[in-house]
Enzyme design. Sequence first.
Site, PDB file in Angstrom:
ATOM      1  N   SER A  86     -43.303  83.149 -19.355  1.00 12.46           N
ATOM      2  CA  SER A  86     -42.163  82.873 -18.531  1.00 12.46           C
ATOM      3  C   SER A  86     -41.231  83.968 -18.217  1.00 12.46           C
ATOM      4  O   SER A  86     -40.653  84.000 -17.234  1.00 12.46           O
ATOM      5  CB  SER A  86     -41.202  81.786 -18.977  1.00 12.46           C
ATOM      6  OG  SER A  86     -42.008  80.490 -19.023  1.00 12.46           O
TER       7      SER A  86
ATOM      8  N   LYS B  20     -41.006  84.872 -14.440  1.00 14.90           N
ATOM      9  CA  LYS B  20     -40.113  84.194 -13.506  1.00 14.90           C
ATOM     10  C   LYS B  20     -39.126  85.263 -13.044  1.00 14.90           C
ATOM     11  O   LYS B  20     -38.488  85.054 -12.379  1.00 14.90           O
ATOM     12  CB  LYS B  20     -39.519  83.000 -14.380  1.00 14.90           C
ATOM     13  CG  LYS B  20     -40.310  81.911 -14.477  1.00 14.90           C
ATOM     14  CD  LYS B  20     -39.770  80.604 -15.146  1.00 14.90           C
ATOM     15  CE  LYS B  20     -40.559  79.326 -15.276  1.00 14.90           C
ATOM     16  NZ  LYS B  20     -41.193  79.331 -16.459  1.00 14.90           N
TER      17      LYS B  20
ATOM     18  N   SER C 239     -35.743  77.677 -17.899  1.00 17.05           N
ATOM     19  CA  SER C 239     -37.046  78.052 -17.509  1.00 17.05           C
ATOM     20  C   SER C 239     -38.060  77.216 -16.949  1.00 17.05           C
ATOM     21  O   SER C 239     -39.294  77.045 -17.105  1.00 17.05           O
ATOM     22  CB  SER C 239     -37.779  78.748 -18.766  1.00 17.05           C
ATOM     23  OG  SER C 239     -38.968  79.257 -18.744  1.00 17.05           O
TER      24      SER C 239
END
Length: 411
Positions: A48, A51, A108
């Site tokens: 993640s 991101k 997230s």
Amino acid sequence: MFIQPPPKTEAAEATDLKLEVKAAILIEASTGQVLYEMNADEPLPPASMSKMMTEYLVMESIKSGKHKWEDIVSPSQYAVDVIGSGQLIGPGEKYSVKDLFGAMSIYSANDATVALAEFVGDTEEKFVGMMNDTAKKLGFNPKSFFINATGLSRSDLGKYAPASITQNDTMITARDASILAYHILKEHPEVLEFAKIPSKKFREKDKDPMINWNWMLEGNKDNPNFKQYVYPGMDGLKTGHTDEAGYCFTGTAVRNGMRLISVVMAAPSMAKRFVETQKLLDYGFNNFEMKSVIGAKSEIDSMKEIPVKKGVKTTVPVVTADAVDFVVKKGENPQVEIQAAPLDTIKSAPIKTGDVLGTVKVKYNNIEKQVNLVASQDMEKGSWFRLLMRGIKNFFGGIFSGIANGLKNLF
């Protein structure tokens, strides 16, 4: 979109922090100066932490005026179905860009991330093209690439895996993550207003809040579950985990006016990524400091005055507009190279205090900074008689100088 990359720097002398991760890097946030690195150029799955690029591109779109925080997004079925962290979005519901960005940054949330990617890029695959184009502009490793906006593996995406993207899974280096964080914090510091929030409800009616996966946030200091991991000054930035990536974390903390950015990749456990991050940050804050090598409003010995046209005098005294600071080892007396120069075009009076008349470049450890040289006092325009007399003097001075040089060349 013009992107100024961080300066190329060398890490401080080799130090073994015995980190239990596959890769790590520590940089200072205002200069990009590398303070520590370990295997920082090996492409690894970031989970993640991908991101961060989605955050960057969303904020770029808002900054450009193409989108607004208040814009309403209608998530696709893909966004509703995507697995992993999130599970916040329901079919047929609508949300603001700001609410989805908060869910992505704090929790997230994969569903919020996909919704934003499709909103900004029209489709996620087009958005991924934007991610990879931006990665090139930022100077990512040539072997690095993104396959989606979330950092999920291809196998996790199932039927939603991108057909037009041939690479197997997203791969970036620790250095790439630090470069991305550097640009986010430099160009979009507003990200910290989201990233520093320990918990928040996605909807007011929700029973439970979203819990930030960053246990080190200073805002968790009174949370008994995370108190042992809290790091003073920590206010961001992005965690990541998949089975393939292990536990990853790009962190940032500020102390005594110095902000550091840390990256760890492939830690063996959720807690370990924070323990290893603390080692990195402690090393940085304990061993380095910001030192001013030239103070604001300082004279530069090699250029204390700069010529001006049509003034009461022919030159005006100048000083630096701002201080010049570098990250140095604590106790070090940094040796710097200084190069001052006037502007290409000489300015004419009247000159006001603070007018820019030149620049000074200061170089240390392959890092170069530039500040303006400004007038330290006003300079009035000379009277017509003064300028006439000066012109006559310069004219005849030039003639006599030419004659003298000519006679000198005869003998």
